[in-house]
Design an enzyme around this catalytic site. Structure first.
Site, short mmCIF file in Angstrom:
data_model
loop_
_atom_site.label_atom_id
_atom_site.label_comp_id
_atom_site.label_asym_id
_atom_site.label_seq_id
_atom_site.Cartn_x
_atom_site.Cartn_y
_atom_site.Cartn_z
N GLY A 6 16.11 -39.49 11.06
CA GLY A 6 15.03 -39.32 12.04
C GLY A 6 14.44 -40.62 12.54
N GLU B 48 21.82 -61.00 15.55
CA GLU B 48 22.64 -59.78 15.52
C GLU B 48 23.10 -59.43 16.94
OE1 GLU B 48 21.06 -56.51 13.26
OE2 GLU B 48 22.27 -55.03 14.32
N SER C 18 16.06 -45.94 16.90
CA SER C 18 15.40 -46.98 17.71
C SER C 18 14.01 -47.28 17.16
CB SER C 18 15.28 -46.51 19.16
OG SER C 18 16.54 -46.21 19.68
N LEU D 249 44.47 -49.26 35.82
CA LEU D 249 45.53 -50.11 36.38
C LEU D 249 46.85 -49.90 35.64
CD1 LEU D 249 43.71 -53.52 36.99
CD2 LEU D 249 44.35 -51.79 38.66
N THR E 89 18.72 -47.52 9.66
CA THR E 89 18.66 -46.24 10.38
C THR E 89 18.60 -45.04 9.44
OG1 THR E 89 19.97 -47.29 12.10
CG2 THR E 89 19.85 -44.90 12.18
C1 LIG Z 1 29.04 -47.42 15.03
C2 LIG Z 1 27.63 -47.57 14.59
C3 LIG Z 1 27.32 -48.46 13.57
C4 LIG Z 1 26.00 -48.56 13.13
N1 LIG Z 1 25.72 -49.39 12.07
C5 LIG Z 1 24.46 -49.43 11.56
C6 LIG Z 1 24.17 -50.19 10.38
O1 LIG Z 1 25.03 -50.85 9.82
N2 LIG Z 1 22.91 -50.16 9.88
C7 LIG Z 1 21.91 -49.43 10.48
O2 LIG Z 1 20.80 -49.45 9.99
N3 LIG Z 1 22.15 -48.71 11.60
C8 LIG Z 1 23.40 -48.68 12.15
N4 LIG Z 1 23.68 -47.93 13.27
C9 LIG Z 1 22.61 -47.14 13.88
C10 LIG Z 1 22.16 -47.69 15.20
O3 LIG Z 1 21.48 -48.91 15.04
C11 LIG Z 1 21.32 -46.60 15.86
O4 LIG Z 1 22.23 -45.58 16.22
C12 LIG Z 1 20.59 -47.08 17.07
O5 LIG Z 1 19.52 -47.91 16.69
C13 LIG Z 1 20.03 -45.93 17.91
O6 LIG Z 1 19.35 -45.01 17.13
P1 LIG Z 1 19.67 -43.44 17.26
O7 LIG Z 1 21.13 -43.26 17.23
O8 LIG Z 1 18.86 -42.75 16.24
O9 LIG Z 1 19.18 -43.03 18.69
P2 LIG Z 1 17.67 -42.75 19.13
O10 LIG Z 1 16.80 -43.86 18.74
O11 LIG Z 1 17.31 -41.37 18.71
O12 LIG Z 1 17.83 -42.78 20.71
C14 LIG Z 1 18.32 -41.67 21.47
C15 LIG Z 1 18.16 -42.01 22.94
O13 LIG Z 1 16.77 -42.25 23.24
C16 LIG Z 1 16.62 -43.53 23.82
N5 LIG Z 1 15.36 -44.12 23.38
C17 LIG Z 1 14.87 -44.16 22.12
N6 LIG Z 1 13.70 -44.82 22.09
C18 LIG Z 1 13.46 -45.22 23.37
C19 LIG Z 1 12.41 -45.97 23.98
N7 LIG Z 1 11.38 -46.44 23.27
N8 LIG Z 1 12.50 -46.20 25.31
C20 LIG Z 1 13.53 -45.71 26.04
N9 LIG Z 1 14.54 -45.01 25.50
C21 LIG Z 1 14.52 -44.77 24.19
C22 LIG Z 1 17.80 -44.32 23.32
O14 LIG Z 1 18.08 -45.41 24.17
C23 LIG Z 1 18.90 -43.28 23.34
O15 LIG Z 1 19.39 -43.15 24.63
C24 LIG Z 1 24.97 -47.83 13.75
C25 LIG Z 1 25.30 -46.97 14.82
C26 LIG Z 1 26.61 -46.84 15.23
C27 LIG Z 1 26.91 -45.89 16.37
#
Ligand SMILES: Cc1cc2nc3c(=O)[nH]c(=O)nc-3n(C[C@H](O)[C@H](O)[C@H](O)COP(=O)(O)OP(=O)(O)OC[C@H]3O[C@@H](n4cnc5c(N)ncnc54)[C@H](O)[C@@H]3O)c2cc1C
Length: 380
Positions: A129, A243, A132, A338, A126
């Site tokens: 920018g 995973e 997902s 509860l 991640t």
């Molecule tokens: C506690 C924690 C631990 C983590 N650990 C790791 C790690 O070890 N390594 C790592 O690489 N990452 C890690 N992450 C990152 C995590 O994998 C990302 O936060 C996650 O993939 C979502 O990306 P984002 O937060 O950028 O949200 P975004 O991708 O920006 O999404 C924002 C919103 O848009 C929605 N959205 C995005 N794309 C679409 C689509 N195509 N269709 C419909 N809805 C969509 C999402 O569902 C969400 O509601 C971690 C995150 C957390 C919170």
């Protein structure tokens, strides 16, 4: 209902792990949560006693166990009131990349330390920018004269502070097609140009050291590339099945722990002269939650069997990840209701489970992404 074929050896392993947790984790969990960090020694103790990477081959010092050992570790660790000693991330998410795609030299070099707990791992996909949509990552890796030069930033990286070894996804800036541009690299702590940033201040999972990582002209040897050049995206996709499965098992085990705690509480609390559990509305609430959990367990355990048989269960793991992550947070909230005001106290483990479970529907693929995968598999 016994779906998973545990042998006596598996059962003995679970008992030994419970004993380890009672000695080394439970007495320290509150301190780790308050410190927002787990000391490295905890990882080393867990490794020394054989509870890290149980599936890694004995060639590298592992137990060579089957995936049921991972299930056992995930379930038992889920019941502890901390998330920093996140063995499932290390054992079942990050290290399998090295085992599956590493060269013999890389495996010999890194796996023994991963098993002993001396090498704590992280996976960095991640970016600020690119969450997902991993294809849009901009961290670059340019291969020049036997070295790879890395520039960019990663964020939300679990084990980001404690890690000694990072599996980093970065793109070749000369290739436009994102599915062919990304490669995976092994970056060691202490490499010039690799800096750990701030530990992120999350609403939950306090003892889990989620952090930013920065790479500025960070040079690593060419041989630290993991697998084929440009095959990073495919490798990431291939490993997401396991995973998401371990994340589902984790969520399910937390839901079970939360319900059992609440049943016990309701049986032993007598607000109006009789146990809370004698009240029909309480009974119905507990019965509904128990039903939901049992049905989820049957589904998830079937996926475990199919995963062990190496079947493609991408759709099913997506269903399980979305459903269990939603369920665990809903159940933790209902249990707090509860229990009453004590449920919101820091001393009550349920408040921590409610906080921690909120972000389970976000990491390892958000629930929207899970539903997108399911819809695609349904040919909608
Ligand atoms: C506690 C924690 C631990 C983590 N650990 C790791 C790690 O070890 N390594 C790592 O690489 N990452 C890690 N992450 C990152 C995590 O994998 C990302 O936060 C996650 O993939 C979502 O990306 P984002 O937060 O950028 O949200 P975004 O991708 O920006 O999404 C924002 C919103 O848009 C929605 N959205 C995005 N794309 C679409 C689509 N195509 N269709 C419909 N809805 C969509 C999402 O569902 C969400 O509601 C971690 C995150 C957390 C919170």
């Amino acid at each position: 209902m016994d779906i998973l074929p545990y042998t006596q050896t598996h059962k003995d392993y679970r008992e030994r792990l419970k004993d380890f947790i009672a000695r080394e984790v439970t007495p320290n969990a509150d301190r780790w949560e308050a410190d927002h960090q787990v000391p490295r020694e905890a990882w080393e103790k867990m490794g020394r006693e054989g509870f890290l990477c149980p599936c890694v081959s004995s060639t590298y010092g592992g137990m060579g166990g089957d995936f049921l050992y991972s299930v056992i570790c995930t379930e038992e660790m889920a019941k502890t009131n901390q998330t920093g000693l996140l063995s499932l991330l290390h054992s079942d998410i990050v290290v399998p990349y090295i085992e599956a795609y590493g060269s013999e030299k890389q495996k010999q070099k890194y796996l023994p330390g991963c098993i002993s707990g001396q090498t704590i791992t992280a996976v960095a996909m991640t970016e600020p920018g690119a969450g997902s949509d991993l294809a849009s990552m901009v961290c670059t890796a340019e291969e020049e004269r036997g070295e790879v030069v890395i520039n960019g930033a990663k964020t939300f990286i679990s084990n980001g502070i404690n890690c000694d070894l990072v599996i980093l996804a970065a793109r070749n800036p000369e290739v436009d097609n994102p599915h062919k541009a990304i490669s995976l690299y092994l970056v060691e702590e202490g490499t010039p140009g690799f800096k750990k940033g701030n530990k992120l201040d999350k609403m939950g999972m306090h003892s889990q050291d989620t952090a930013e990582l920065f790479f500025t002209n960070c040079r690593i040897p060419h041989e630290n590339r993991l697998g084929e050049k440009g095959a990073g995206f495919i490798m990431l996709m291939q490993k997401l099945q396991q995973e998401r499965l371990v994340c589902s098992l984790w969520a399910l085990a937390i839901a079970e722990y939360t319900l059992n705690y609440t049943i016990d509480y309701c049986k032993n609390t007598h607000p109006l002269g009789k146990a809370l559990s004698r009240d029909q509305s309480v009974q119905f609430a507990l019965a509904e939650m128990a039903t939901e959990i049992k049905m989820s367990r049957a589904f998830v355990e079937q996926i475990v069997l199919d995963h062990i048989s190496q079947e493609d269960v991408v759709m099913e793991t997506s269903m399980a990840k979305y459903k269990t992550s939603q369920m665990v947070h809903h159940i933790a909230g209902q249990c707090m209701d509860l229990i009453g005001s004590f449920g919101g106290e820091e001393d009550c483990p349920i408040s921590r489970k409610w906080r921690d479970s909120r972000i389970m529907s976000i990491f390892a693929g958000t629930n929207e992404i899970m539903k997108g995968i399911i819809a695609k598999a349904m040919n909608l």
